[in-house]
Structures are given as C-alpha cells and as structure tokens.
Motif scaffolding. Structure first.
Motif, PDB file in Angstrom:
ATOM      1  N   MET A   1      37.801  39.025  45.496  1.00 28.55           N
ATOM      2  CA  MET A   1      37.940  40.142  44.587  1.00 28.55           C
ATOM      3  C   MET A   1      37.571  41.424  45.329  1.00 28.55           C
ATOM      4  O   MET A   1      36.629  41.470  46.089  1.00 28.55           O
ATOM      5  CB  MET A   1      37.029  39.927  43.372  1.00 28.55           C
ATOM      6  N   THR A   2      38.316  42.482  45.080  1.00 22.77           N
ATOM      7  CA  THR A   2      38.048  43.751  45.750  1.00 22.77           C
ATOM      8  C   THR A   2      37.111  44.618  44.913  1.00 22.77           C
ATOM      9  O   THR A   2      36.931  44.393  43.714  1.00 22.77           O
ATOM     10  CB  THR A   2      39.359  44.528  45.972  1.00 22.77           C
ATOM     11  N   ASP A   3      36.542  45.620  45.555  1.00 22.69           N
ATOM     12  CA  ASP A   3      35.700  46.568  44.827  1.00 22.69           C
ATOM     13  C   ASP A   3      36.487  47.257  43.715  1.00 22.69           C
ATOM     14  O   ASP A   3      35.944  47.562  42.662  1.00 22.69           O
ATOM     15  CB  ASP A   3      35.127  47.620  45.774  1.00 22.69           C
ATOM     16  N   THR A   4      37.793  47.484  43.952  1.00 28.44           N
ATOM     17  CA  THR A   4      38.637  48.105  42.929  1.00 28.44           C
ATOM     18  C   THR A   4      38.735  47.201  41.704  1.00 28.44           C
ATOM     19  O   THR A   4      38.643  47.679  40.566  1.00 28.44           O
ATOM     20  CB  THR A   4      40.036  48.411  43.507  1.00 28.44           C
ATOM     21  N   ASP A   5      38.910  45.899  41.908  1.00 32.22           N
ATOM     22  CA  ASP A   5      38.952  44.951  40.790  1.00 32.22           C
ATOM     23  C   ASP A   5      37.621  44.947  40.039  1.00 32.22           C
ATOM     24  O   ASP A   5      37.596  44.971  38.803  1.00 32.22           O
ATOM     25  CB  ASP A   5      39.259  43.532  41.275  1.00 32.22           C
ATOM     26  N   ASP A   6      36.520  44.900  40.780  1.00 31.78           N
ATOM     27  CA  ASP A   6      35.197  44.919  40.155  1.00 31.78           C
ATOM     28  C   ASP A   6      34.990  46.210  39.372  1.00 31.78           C
ATOM     29  O   ASP A   6      34.489  46.187  38.241  1.00 31.78           O
ATOM     30  CB  ASP A   6      34.097  44.780  41.214  1.00 31.78           C
ATOM     31  N   ARG A   7      35.376  47.315  39.957  1.00 29.15           N
ATOM     32  CA  ARG A   7      35.236  48.613  39.291  1.00 29.15           C
ATOM     33  C   ARG A   7      35.998  48.595  37.963  1.00 29.15           C
ATOM     34  O   ARG A   7      35.470  49.009  36.934  1.00 29.15           O
ATOM     35  CB  ARG A   7      35.759  49.723  40.204  1.00 29.15           C
ATOM     36  N   GLN A   8      37.228  48.122  37.986  1.00 32.86           N
ATOM     37  CA  GLN A   8      38.031  48.084  36.764  1.00 32.86           C
ATOM     38  C   GLN A   8      37.414  47.152  35.725  1.00 32.86           C
ATOM     39  O   GLN A   8      37.403  47.460  34.528  1.00 32.86           O
ATOM     40  CB  GLN A   8      39.471  47.655  37.074  1.00 32.86           C
ATOM     41  N   GLN A   9      36.876  46.027  36.149  1.00 30.77           N
ATOM     42  CA  GLN A   9      36.226  45.107  35.213  1.00 30.77           C
ATOM     43  C   GLN A   9      35.002  45.754  34.566  1.00 30.77           C
ATOM     44  O   GLN A   9      34.751  45.553  33.375  1.00 30.77           O
ATOM     45  CB  GLN A   9      35.830  43.817  35.926  1.00 30.77           C
TER      46      GLN A   9
END
Length: 144
Positions: A1-9
């Motif tokens: 998982m990317t930081d972008t995915d984590d940020r969106q979550q």
C-alpha cells in the motif's frame, strides 16, 4: 500500500467520523477509536462516546465540515491535521439558537486489522460564535 492510499483511507475515515457525529451514530463513533484511545477529554471509546453524547445528544442538527487535510504516514502510524467548521442548531427551547466553531483536529492514527483507527484526538477551537448552551445532553428516555 502506498502513502497515497493510506492518506485517502484516513481522509475517508475522517468523513465517516464526521458523519457519525452528525447522525448521532454512537456505535460508528466508538468504532473509529482504538480501545486505548484518548479524545474529547476521555480515554477509551465508551468514555469518549459518553462525553460526546453529553454535548450532541440533546443538540439539534449539526454539520461537521472538514478540509485542508494534512496527513503524514509512517509505517503503521499516522498523524492528520484537519481544519473543521462545525455548526450546531439548538433543539427544544433552544431551537432558534446556534453554536458554530472553527478549529483544527490533531489526530493520531494506528493501522489495525479493521483499518485506520484513532488513538488520540484533540480539537483546538480558534473561533466560536453563538450560544454554547445549544450543546446539551440527551433528554432522559429509553434511547438516551
């Protein structure tokens, strides 16, 4: 998982949390926190929800608007800083009154098997307008 995915979550979790506050979904609110979380001046999801209910439970409609999300992810931990503008309408004898506040949520998150959960939350109010007394505990009754 990317930081972008984590940020969106995390941003989506913030939106669900705001919705839980505005719809008085106390179970959804509790689910946003880890078992050892601190927030709203309390520790643990049950105590956090009880404190929030003491303010929103007898209040009329509210709307928590969130923006300017700044999210930093480090492994299974994260921090988000989020501006909020919150409008509260009075209920009952306070129906014609309102209380509005603007400020910033400073949230710390932990990745769990169920997704990102809050482990600490602080809301710092920078501006407030209206009558704070529209924030009331629920009226006693079977669902209070």
């Amino acid at each position: 998982m990317t930081d972008t995915d984590d940020r969106q979550q995390i941003i989506e979790a913030l939106a669900r949390l705001a919705e839980a506050l505005d719809t008085r979904d106390w179970g959804g609110l509790a689910a946003a926190f880890t078992p050892d979380a601190t927030g709203y001046g309390r520790t643990g999801p049950d105590a956090i929800v009880a404190n929030v209910r003491a303010h929103l439970g007898g209040c009329g409609p509210s709307q928590h608007l969130l923006g300017n999300h700044r999210v930093t992810v480090e492994g299974d931990s994260a921090r988000s800083l989020t501006y909020a503008r919150v409008l509260h309408q009075g209920a009952g004898e306070r129906a014609g009154r309102f209380y509005e506040c603007c400020g910033e949520y400073d949230d710390n998150w932990r990745r769990t098997d169920g997704g990102w959960r809050l482990c600490s939350r602080v809301f710092t109010v920078s501006l407030s307008l209206g009558d704070f007394d529209v924030l009331q505990p629920p009226v006693a009754g079977p669902d209070a």
